[in-house]
Design a protein around this motif. Structure first.
Motif, PDB file in Angstrom:
ATOM      1  N   ALA A 104      19.750  48.204 -13.489  1.00  0.00           N
ATOM      2  CA  ALA A 104      18.747  49.262 -13.352  1.00  0.00           C
ATOM      3  C   ALA A 104      17.594  49.096 -14.337  1.00  0.00           C
ATOM      4  O   ALA A 104      16.466  49.515 -14.053  1.00  0.00           O
ATOM      5  N   GLY A 105      17.847  48.497 -15.502  1.00  0.00           N
ATOM      6  CA  GLY A 105      16.780  48.286 -16.474  1.00  0.00           C
ATOM      7  C   GLY A 105      15.701  47.349 -15.953  1.00  0.00           C
ATOM      8  O   GLY A 105      14.522  47.722 -15.865  1.00  0.00           O
ATOM      9  N   PRO A 106      16.052  46.097 -15.560  1.00  0.00           N
ATOM     10  CA  PRO A 106      15.054  45.202 -14.977  1.00  0.00           C
ATOM     11  C   PRO A 106      14.416  45.750 -13.701  1.00  0.00           C
ATOM     12  O   PRO A 106      13.251  45.445 -13.416  1.00  0.00           O
ATOM     13  N   LEU A 107      15.160  46.555 -12.936  1.00  0.00           N
ATOM     14  CA  LEU A 107      14.593  47.116 -11.720  1.00  0.00           C
ATOM     15  C   LEU A 107      13.422  48.056 -12.031  1.00  0.00           C
ATOM     16  O   LEU A 107      12.511  48.208 -11.212  1.00  0.00           O
ATOM     17  N   VAL A 108      13.434  48.684 -13.202  1.00  0.00           N
ATOM     18  CA  VAL A 108      12.290  49.497 -13.620  1.00  0.00           C
ATOM     19  C   VAL A 108      11.051  48.613 -13.756  1.00  0.00           C
ATOM     20  O   VAL A 108       9.959  48.963 -13.304  1.00  0.00           O
ATOM     21  N   ASN A 109      11.227  47.436 -14.382  1.00  0.00           N
ATOM     22  CA  ASN A 109      10.106  46.508 -14.526  1.00  0.00           C
ATOM     23  C   ASN A 109       9.642  45.985 -13.172  1.00  0.00           C
ATOM     24  O   ASN A 109       8.439  45.792 -12.946  1.00  0.00           O
ATOM     25  N   VAL A 110      10.594  45.750 -12.264  1.00  0.00           N
ATOM     26  CA  VAL A 110      10.241  45.315 -10.912  1.00  0.00           C
ATOM     27  C   VAL A 110       9.405  46.385 -10.220  1.00  0.00           C
ATOM     28  O   VAL A 110       8.404  46.080  -9.550  1.00  0.00           O
ATOM     29  N   ALA A 111       9.788  47.656 -10.386  1.00  0.00           N
ATOM     30  CA  ALA A 111       9.042  48.753  -9.769  1.00  0.00           C
ATOM     31  C   ALA A 111       7.640  48.882 -10.353  1.00  0.00           C
ATOM     32  O   ALA A 111       6.698  49.301  -9.664  1.00  0.00           O
ATOM     33  N   LEU A 112       7.481  48.516 -11.617  1.00  0.00           N
ATOM     34  CA  LEU A 112       6.172  48.610 -12.264  1.00  0.00           C
ATOM     35  C   LEU A 112       5.203  47.528 -11.788  1.00  0.00           C
ATOM     36  O   LEU A 112       3.991  47.706 -11.888  1.00  0.00           O
ATOM     37  N   VAL A 113       5.726  46.403 -11.295  1.00  0.00           N
ATOM     38  CA  VAL A 113       4.859  45.294 -10.873  1.00  0.00           C
ATOM     39  C   VAL A 113       3.875  45.726  -9.783  1.00  0.00           C
ATOM     40  O   VAL A 113       2.655  45.541  -9.945  1.00  0.00           O
ATOM     41  N   PRO A 114       4.325  46.292  -8.650  1.00  0.00           N
ATOM     42  CA  PRO A 114       3.341  46.707  -7.628  1.00  0.00           C
ATOM     43  C   PRO A 114       2.444  47.855  -8.092  1.00  0.00           C
ATOM     44  O   PRO A 114       1.285  47.936  -7.695  1.00  0.00           O
ATOM     45  N   ILE A 115       2.988  48.744  -8.938  1.00  0.00           N
ATOM     46  CA  ILE A 115       2.168  49.851  -9.433  1.00  0.00           C
ATOM     47  C   ILE A 115       1.007  49.317 -10.267  1.00  0.00           C
ATOM     48  O   ILE A 115      -0.164  49.706 -10.062  1.00  0.00           O
ATOM     49  N   LEU A 116       1.301  48.404 -11.179  1.00  0.00           N
ATOM     50  CA  LEU A 116       0.254  47.820 -12.016  1.00  0.00           C
ATOM     51  C   LEU A 116      -0.682  46.945 -11.189  1.00  0.00           C
ATOM     52  O   LEU A 116      -1.880  46.838 -11.499  1.00  0.00           O
ATOM     53  N   TYR A 117      -0.145  46.332 -10.131  1.00  0.00           N
ATOM     54  CA  TYR A 117      -0.984  45.503  -9.259  1.00  0.00           C
ATOM     55  C   TYR A 117      -2.013  46.357  -8.524  1.00  0.00           C
ATOM     56  O   TYR A 117      -3.196  45.990  -8.439  1.00  0.00           O
ATOM     57  N   VAL A 118      -1.583  47.493  -8.008  1.00  0.00           N
ATOM     58  CA  VAL A 118      -2.506  48.403  -7.311  1.00  0.00           C
ATOM     59  C   VAL A 118      -3.559  48.929  -8.277  1.00  0.00           C
ATOM     60  O   VAL A 118      -4.751  49.020  -7.939  1.00  0.00           O
ATOM     61  N   ILE A 119      -3.133  49.274  -9.494  1.00  0.00           N
ATOM     62  CA  ILE A 119      -4.104  49.734 -10.496  1.00  0.00           C
ATOM     63  C   ILE A 119      -5.106  48.625 -10.807  1.00  0.00           C
ATOM     64  O   ILE A 119      -6.303  48.871 -10.989  1.00  0.00           O
ATOM     65  N   GLY A 120      -4.610  47.385 -10.839  1.00  0.00           N
ATOM     66  CA  GLY A 120      -5.498  46.248 -11.091  1.00  0.00           C
ATOM     67  C   GLY A 120      -6.525  46.070  -9.985  1.00  0.00           C
ATOM     68  O   GLY A 120      -7.686  45.712 -10.248  1.00  0.00           O
ATOM     69  N   ILE A 121      -6.108  46.306  -8.735  1.00  0.00           N
ATOM     70  CA  ILE A 121      -7.053  46.219  -7.617  1.00  0.00           C
ATOM     71  C   ILE A 121      -8.154  47.271  -7.775  1.00  0.00           C
ATOM     72  O   ILE A 121      -9.344  46.991  -7.578  1.00  0.00           O
ATOM     73  N   GLY A 122      -7.742  48.481  -8.159  1.00  0.00           N
ATOM     74  CA  GLY A 122      -8.730  49.527  -8.407  1.00  0.00           C
ATOM     75  C   GLY A 122      -9.659  49.167  -9.551  1.00  0.00           C
ATOM     76  O   GLY A 122     -10.867  49.452  -9.514  1.00  0.00           O
ATOM     77  N   ASP A 123      -9.097  48.532 -10.552  1.00  0.00           N
ATOM     78  CA  ASP A 123      -9.899  48.094 -11.706  1.00  0.00           C
ATOM     79  C   ASP A 123     -11.006  47.143 -11.270  1.00  0.00           C
ATOM     80  O   ASP A 123     -12.179  47.290 -11.646  1.00  0.00           O
ATOM     81  N   ARG A 124     -10.641  46.154 -10.428  1.00  0.00           N
ATOM     82  CA  ARG A 124     -11.630  45.175  -9.995  1.00  0.00           C
ATOM     83  C   ARG A 124     -12.658  45.783  -9.047  1.00  0.00           C
ATOM     84  O   ARG A 124     -13.844  45.461  -9.110  1.00  0.00           O
TER      85      ARG A 124
END
Length: 306
Positions: A104-124
């Protein structure tokens, strides 16, 4: 796992889980922030980057703790320190429960990957690289930190999450003691490689991490040896732990809190044969939980009447 709670400051409690911060975290933070890269125009952004690391590690450790509680285990404290975080989890001694508590710990980081990716798209799309270069650099750093933590934690080196996940999977096949022995052996080999890397990088931080892993591998090896010896001992018939269902080991493995002498709690029905002290609960040597003697008794099967 090696305890690092002494010298820790309690920050807050969430859902019955206490979060502690080790005093050395402040020293590491001051060192990292003062020696940070020149990606930002001011130290304030270096501070925000370090706090983002703090938040990601905290979320990761809460993933462990909440998953452990979900499967009926105990998890009531998390300690953050310069080498990351430690969630003190005690899941039921079953491979499935242990696997979920660790994964469950690494799965939190996995869940953060698409969230940060979407934020990055908004950033660009908003053009922050030109309009807000500091914020743009911070988002990139946070995404990179999350990925590095995910990859590093999944290395099959005990006691990293990858090593403990491997142990849980092997547990299904070869049992509790042999699975731990196998991953500790892999852990010793892995930490040897990390030590070589630390020397080449001349990294004191990496060297400290190698020492922490080495200490836990040694502790894991001793635990595996103890589990192997215990597995060979005879067990009491007619008793089973209400939590893990294991039959108690035959022998004087319980110590009287009054006279400090060892005795077999199940041979004497939780009464010390030396001083006659009676105990309300008896601890399971397999899972560590304590229950009244009446709950340990397995009802005798009555043959059906035809």
């Amino acid at each position: 796992m090696t305890s690092i709670r002494p010298g820790s400051l309690r920050l807050f409690r969430v859902g019955g889980i206490d979060l502690f911060l080790h005093w050395s975290w402040f020293l590491a933070a001051a060192f990292e922030i003062s020696g940070g890269t020149k990606s930002y125009s001011s130290r304030t952004w270096n501070v925000l980057e370090y706090l983002a690391l703090f938040l990601i590690v905290t979320l990761h450790e809460f993933g462990h703790a909440l998953a452990c509680r979900q499967v009926g285990g105990t998890a009531n404290r998390i300690v953050l320190w310069p080498l990351g975080g430690v969630a003190y989890v005690n899941p039921p001694p079953r491979p499935g429960a242990t696997l979920w508590s660790i994964a469950a710990g690494p799965l939190v980081n996995v869940a953060l990957v698409p969230i940060l990716y979407v934020i990055g798209i908004g950033d660009r799309s908003l053009g922050w690289a030109e309009a807000m270069p500091n914020a743009h650099a911070l988002l990139g750093a946070v995404g990179f930190i999350n990925k590095v933590l995910l990859i590093f934690n999944l290395l099959p080196i005990y006691p990293l999450d990858g090593g403990q996940i491997l142990r849980s999977l092997l547990w299904f096949v070869v049992g509790r003691a042999r699975s731990l022995t196998a991953v500790v052996t892999v852990g010793f080999a892995g930490v040897a490689g990390l030590i070589v890397l630390a020397v080449r990088l001349r990294s004191a931080w990496f060297g400290a991490l190698c020492l922490f892993i080495l200490m836990n591998c040694w502790g894991g090896l001793r635990q595996a040896q103890a589990l192997s010896r215990m597995a060979k001992l005879p067990r009491h018939d007619g008793f089973a732990c209400p939590s893990c269902k294991a039959a108690p080991t035959v022998g004087s493995f319980w110590t009287c809190s009054q006279c400090r002498k060892p005795f077999d709690a199940f041979q004497t029905q939780a009464v010390c044969p030396h001083c006659a002290a009676r105990f309300a609960v008896t601890k399971c040597l397999d899972c560590g939980r304590a229950h009244p003697m009446s709950e340990w008794i397995v009802p005798a099967l009555v043959p059906p009447r035809w």
